[in-house]
Motif scaffolding. Structure first.
Motif, short mmCIF file in Angstrom:
data_model
loop_
_atom_site.label_atom_id
_atom_site.label_comp_id
_atom_site.label_asym_id
_atom_site.label_seq_id
_atom_site.Cartn_x
_atom_site.Cartn_y
_atom_site.Cartn_z
N SER A 1 5.76 11.84 -5.09
CA SER A 1 4.56 12.43 -4.38
C SER A 1 4.07 13.58 -5.19
CB SER A 1 4.64 12.40 -2.99
OG SER A 1 5.50 13.34 -2.75
N GLU B 1 -0.58 4.21 1.31
CA GLU B 1 -0.92 4.65 2.59
C GLU B 1 -1.29 3.49 3.55
OE1 GLU B 1 -0.77 8.03 3.38
OE2 GLU B 1 -0.10 8.87 1.51
N ASP C 1 -8.76 3.73 3.00
CA ASP C 1 -9.45 4.81 2.18
C ASP C 1 -8.43 5.65 1.48
OD1 ASP C 1 -11.62 3.54 2.45
OD2 ASP C 1 -12.15 4.76 4.09
N LYS C 2 -7.44 6.03 2.18
CA LYS C 2 -6.43 7.12 1.70
C LYS C 2 -5.58 6.38 0.74
CE LYS C 2 -5.32 10.17 5.45
NZ LYS C 2 -4.18 10.44 6.20
N ASN C 3 -5.47 5.10 0.82
CA ASN C 3 -4.63 4.38 -0.25
C ASN C 3 -5.42 4.17 -1.39
OD1 ASN C 3 -2.28 2.64 -1.10
ND2 ASN C 3 -3.77 1.24 -1.26
N ASN C 4 -6.88 3.79 -1.49
CA ASN C 4 -7.63 3.86 -2.45
C ASN C 4 -7.95 5.22 -3.31
OD1 ASN C 4 -8.01 1.12 -2.03
ND2 ASN C 4 -10.24 1.49 -1.07
N SER C 5 -7.65 6.19 -2.46
CA SER C 5 -7.68 7.51 -3.47
C SER C 5 -6.49 7.66 -4.04
CB SER C 5 -8.21 8.55 -2.48
OG SER C 5 -7.28 8.83 -1.39
N ILE C 6 -5.30 7.46 -3.88
CA ILE C 6 -3.89 7.76 -4.36
C ILE C 6 -3.56 6.61 -5.23
CG2 ILE C 6 -2.45 7.00 -2.53
CD1 ILE C 6 -1.66 10.27 -3.07
N GLN D 1 0.87 -1.21 0.10
CA GLN D 1 -0.07 -0.03 0.04
C GLN D 1 1.03 1.19 -0.02
OE1 GLN D 1 -4.04 -1.52 1.75
NE2 GLN D 1 -2.98 -0.02 2.91
N ASP E 1 -3.74 3.79 5.82
CA ASP E 1 -5.32 3.88 5.74
C ASP E 1 -5.73 3.31 4.46
OD1 ASP E 1 -7.70 4.80 7.24
OD2 ASP E 1 -7.63 6.07 5.19
#
Lengths: 335, 674
Positions: free
Chosen positions: B211, B105, B109-114, B103, B107
């Protein structure tokens, strides 16, 4: 029968088994799979004019005269237990790591959770003598499979039978080998049918007295041999019997049916009785133990390095041009 | 023992460029639809496993094109679409699947968004790296013929100028600011891919500058393409194709712990397709089930529009016969077959006849099959005790001479018995033999019933049967050949150097049965509910077999498929979705159906994939009207198949929809039906 002729016959059987009642198709696929991954390991037919498994299968089936017996012989293969090199290697590992070590732990009361348990176990193991009942066990391969070093003395009980002498054994195995600390003797065997060979060696080992703890560990054992081993265990206080694989009695065929036996056995029994004269070529034939093999064991077991005589002779016996075996057996005695 | 020429089913995907030239069949390239792949415009190349997508996409690779140029065959494409430059990425082999290992991130959800942003960046760099690698290849001495053919100029001055211009572009967000020549450009791009690889395999952390230098899906690829032309390296009329194969593998990354699918990774590629970037054209190789309805572009949720942003080329449709053209598939099979035989160095006959026909025999009619396989014919016809003795006697006698005709006669008599008096005199004229269509539509069911009556398996043999069983899937064809060859090799006593003529039909039928079993087992191994589809097919196949075997009047000879009214199906959303999944995974085939009854309105019909029919012992040809099913019938099959996940979904919907107590999912569909 040639390979081509046999395959044609087999296709006909499959075609006519439309609802898979007899299961020819599934068995055909299974045998072809085992042919490619396992049966080629069979050592006695690796050289000479025996031919590949497919050719031997064709000649074997063609040895029977009637279509019914040919079908039954083929279907009999569903009961075949072929023990390959990998299975034996795995058995060596199990015999050591599961059976021997757990027995040793029990005998020495070592607590495996103690900090020094490994050292204690190593120490205890140095008091053990690994032996084989017959050389077919392959003690050297067992030692190699388990990375056991420093085991120069590789005793085979069979070499001193029937004139085994306790004094001589103690002199040669303990005194001259400078191993006065030996307390544990392990008797290995690769395959035990009726157990007659095994019993003599075990009785001799147990007669060494209670100062020696004896472990009997066959890799594969048939029901009659298992019964005998259990009887011996009851008779000798210092004996422990633990097999790697005890083959259940439902996998063996006898002259008389037993309750709840395999439904196919009635036809197989009749077939074995029918073809036996052809398999043996007459009552005068040497080593004619009958249609169900040595001591009527009725096994369908084939080991990669030889087929035991406890297996039905239809599988392993050659009788000139009258009977061609599927897994030709190399016998110690002349046939 | 001789070698089986069909042992390696995926040969055309794994071999060197030189061998590809001799193995790859150009038959597909005769279709103008296929030429779209070699002309500007983005394409989704849709096809089931083994339909030949990857083999076709491999033709885009420069080393393959070069091998053709050097061969005596020349490039197997019309001149207007033979010139192109390409880069290609195979999802499975590129390291893209490593995105499932680590991953970005902690988290979720955070990972899914990035993660999608990083994936797009990775893919951009991977593709650009491949494009530059291909340029390097073209600049090498052995590739000179191709460079000349494409009129490419790879002088170091131009390459350096190109690199400098590329690196200045905003699309990199400064990631290439230190690049001043082509070597540095190659090195920087390659290093970025390496850094991703290293991070995803837990060998290092992601460099901090990643990033704030994430590139947008497809933009850098377009920029590189534009700069290649602007620098004069690539002529303006040579298109650049980006091939992305094994799109469906991205679904492995998209499945969460609960087994639900998001579309993060696939939507990155949909965004590339939807960006209407005319500088590059994409070719996406995808299995049908991965092209989920409503796939949206990553980040902007815009749907990529078929025909506007991309065109779909369907492998099945390419090979299927239509009202205006015959099927290309038999020719394709024959060419592939011939090439495999030649590759195995087996001698072939000097005949112009199709080699498939030569080896398997052209066609075996139902009468010939019966003649070859059914010896005992006394039980072929079933005579009822109440029938006049002369009728039974006549049909029994006919069965000895011509079992198919006798079986048809039995059905004809049963049909007419209920309508009017029929005399044995009339029967003896075999009136069914004159009713051409009636007879044609019932020959297959008669064949099935003949074999069933003599307790034998139905047989499939001959080139015609093999091609029909293969549907339009070349992998199925090759697998059948593989099984037949293996069975043939088992059946001969000596090794062979020449191809056999007319392989024994019993060998063929035995092997075809094994191939069918193999494909049925494979249904279970497929993702996204393979178990469910396997169970469902088991129930439906058994239903068809029983129907066809017991239909002694032969009233429903087309009951090897089923039809549903479209209006009824629209109300049963889950069933519709389940059947669509079965089609997407190749377990069922779906066609529009003209219902005989007007009240059913528009209708759709489904058949088992042809290769599964031997397993279920049902005829493969699709004649006459299918079984007219209701949604309730299909729901019952699903229930009988114990498809728990599906039942649970229905149950959830049921409890949400109504407080009424319903006893089965059947009730739900009935309730939906109002």
């Amino acid at each position: 029968m040639t390979r081509a002729e046999f395959q044609k016959l087999l296709r006909k059987w499959c075609q006519e088994d439309d609802s898979d009642f007899l299961g020819f198709r599934e068995l055909k696929n299974f045998i072809e799979f085992l042919e490619s991954v396992l049966f080629h390991e069979y050592a006695p037919t690796a050289h000479g004019d025996h031919g590949e498994f497919g050719a031997r299968l064709a000649r074997w089936i063609g040895s029977a005269d009637s279509d019914a017996n040919r079908q039954t012989l083929y279907l009999m293969l569903r009961n075949l237990i072929f023990i390959g090199q990998n299975e034996i290697s795995a058995s060596y590992r199990t015999a050591y790591s599961k059976i021997f070590l757990s027995w040793l732990i029990e005998q020495t009361d070592i607590c495996v959770f103690d900090e020094g348990a490994a050292d204690q176990l190593r120490q205890a193991q140095s008091s053990a003598l690994f032996t084989q009942i017959t050389d077919s066990f392959g003690l050297q391969f067992f030692l190699r499979a388990n990375h056991l070093h420093g085991q120069n003395d590789r005793y085979t009980w069979e070499q001193d039978l029937p004139n085994w002498d306790r004094e001589n054994f103690q002199q040669t195995r303990i005194v001259r080998q400078n191993r006065p600390d030996i307390q544990f003797i392990v008797l290995f065997e690769d395959f035990v049918g009726s157990g007659t060979q095994m019993a003599e060696a075990v009785c001799n080992a147990c007669s060494l007295g209670n100062g020696f703890k004896i472990l009997l560990c066959p890799l594969i054992i048939c029901p009659e041999g298992a019964q005998l081993a259990e009887d011996l265990e009851r008779r000798y206080e210092n004996l422990c019997y633990r097999p790697v694989l005890g083959v259940a009695s439902k996998f063996f065929i006898g002259e008389n049916p037993i309750p709840d036996e395999n439904r196919e056995f009635a036809e197989i029994r009749q077939c074995l009785l029918d073809i036996h004269p052809k398999v043996m070529g007459g009552a005068q034939a040497q080593q004619n133990f009958g249609p169900f093999g040595y001591r009527d064991t009725g096994a369908f077991i084939v080991k990669y390095d030889n087929c035991p005589d406890n297996s039905v002779p239809a599988i392993h016996r050659r009788n000139g041009e009258d009977w061609h075996p599927l897994f030709f057996r190399t016998s110690r005695e002349m046939i | 023992m001789s070698r089986n020429p069909f042992n390696n089913l995926y040969l055309a995907e794994e071999i060197s460029a030189d061998r590809y030239v001799s193995i790859f069949s150009p038959v597909l390239l005769r279709e103008s639809e296929t030429h779209l792949l070699f002309q500007p415009g983005s394409i989704i190349l849709r096809g089931l496993q083994g339909s030949g997508k990857s083999a076709l996409l491999n033709l885009l690779k420069p080393d393959v094109v070069l091998a053709y140029l050097k061969s005596d065959q020349g490039i197997p494409l019309p001149s207007h679409c033979a010139k192109f430059l390409s880069a290609s990425v195979s999802i499975r082999n590129s390291g893209a699947l490593d995105f499932g290992q680590r991953q970005f991130e902690q988290d979720r959800d955070k990972n899914n968004s990035i993660v999608g942003l990083y994936f797009a960046d990775f893919l951009n760099y991977w593709i650009v790296d491949d494009l530059l690698k291909n340029l390097d290849f073209l600049a090498s001495a052995p590739a000179r013929p191709l460079m000349d053919f494409l009129c490419i100029d790879t002088s170091i001055e131009k390459l350096d100028e190109f690199a400098e211009n590329v690196s200045k572009q905003d699309c990199w967000f400064g990631a290439l600011r230190k690049v001043s020549d082509f070597r540095e450009l190659r090195e920087t791009i390659r290093k970025r891919v390496y850094e991703y690889d290293s991070f995803l395999n837990f060998n290092s952390e992601l460099p901090n500058e990643f990033s704030n230098t994430k590139s947008k899906p497809g933009i850098p690829i377009g920029v590189v393409a534009e700069e290649l032309k602007r620098a004069g390296i690539l002529p303006h009329d040579v298109p650049i194709f980006i091939s992305i194969d094994q799109f469906e593998d991205l679904m492995d990354l998209e499945k969460d712990i609960e087994g639900n699918f998001s579309t993060i990774f696939r939507s990155v590629i949909m965004r590339m397709l939807g960006s209407r970037d005319e500088r590059v054209s994409y070719r996406v190789g995808a299995r049908p089930y991965s092209l989920t309805t409503g796939l949206q572009g990553f980040g902007n949720n815009a749907f990529a529009e078929e025909l506007r942003e991309f065109h779909i080329v369907d492998m099945g449709a390419l090979l299927r016969a239509s009202e205006t053209k015959g099927s290309l598939f038999p020719k394709f099979c024959d060419d592939v077959f011939r090439r495999r035989i030649r590759d195995a160095e087996l001698e072939t006959p000097k005949t112009k006849k199709s080699l498939v026909n030569y080896v398997f025999g052209t066609r075996y009619t139902p009468e010939e099959k019966v003649e070859r396989f059914i010896g005992k014919r006394t039980n072929i016809v079933k005579i009822e005790s109440e029938w006049p003795p002369s009728v039974g006697k006549y049909l029994a006698k006919l069965a000895i001479e011509n079992p198919i005709s006798a079986k048809l006669g039995e059905a004809w008599y049963r049909q007419n018995l209920s309508r009017r008096e029929t005399s044995s005199n009339e029967l003896s004229k075999n009136p069914w033999e004159n009713r051409v269509w009636w007879k044609k539509e019932r020959k297959q069911i008669a064949l099935l019933q003949c074999f069933a009556a003599s307790q034998q398996r139905l047989v499939w043999c001959g080139a015609a049967d093999i091609v029909v069983l293969s549907g339009t899937n070349i992998l199925v064809f090759l697998s059948i050949c593989q099984f037949i060859w293996a069975e043939y090799l088992r059946s001969i006593d000596e090794s062979v150097k020449t191809v056999p003529e007319n392989v024994e039909p019993s060998i063929q039928t035995m092997a075809i049965m094994s191939a069918s079993e193999y494909w049925f087992r494979k249904v279970k191994a497929e993702p996204k509910g393979g178990d469910d589809r396997h169970s469902f097919l088991g129930v439906v196949g058994e239903f068809f077999r029983n129907e066809l075997r017991s239909d002694s009047k032969m009233s429903y000879p087309g009951a090897n498929g089923f039809a549903l009214s479209s209006s009824e199906l629209r109300k049963a959303e889950l069933i519709d979705q389940f059947l669509d999944d079965c089609v997407s995974f190749g377990a069922l085939e779906k066609f529009r159906h003209k219902s005989k009854t007007k009240s059913r309105g528009q209708s759709t019909k489904w058949y088992l994939s042809p290769i599964l029919t031997p397993f279920f012992q049902i005829p493969t040809p699709r004649t006459k009207e299918p079984f007219y099913a209701s949604v309730a019938d299909v729901a019952k099959w699903i229930d009988d198949a114990n498809i728990f996940g599906y039942s649970a979904n229905l149950a959830t919907k049921r409890s949400n929809a109504s407080d009424k107590k319903l006893t089965s999912q059947l009730d739900l569909d009935l309730e939906k039906d109002g």
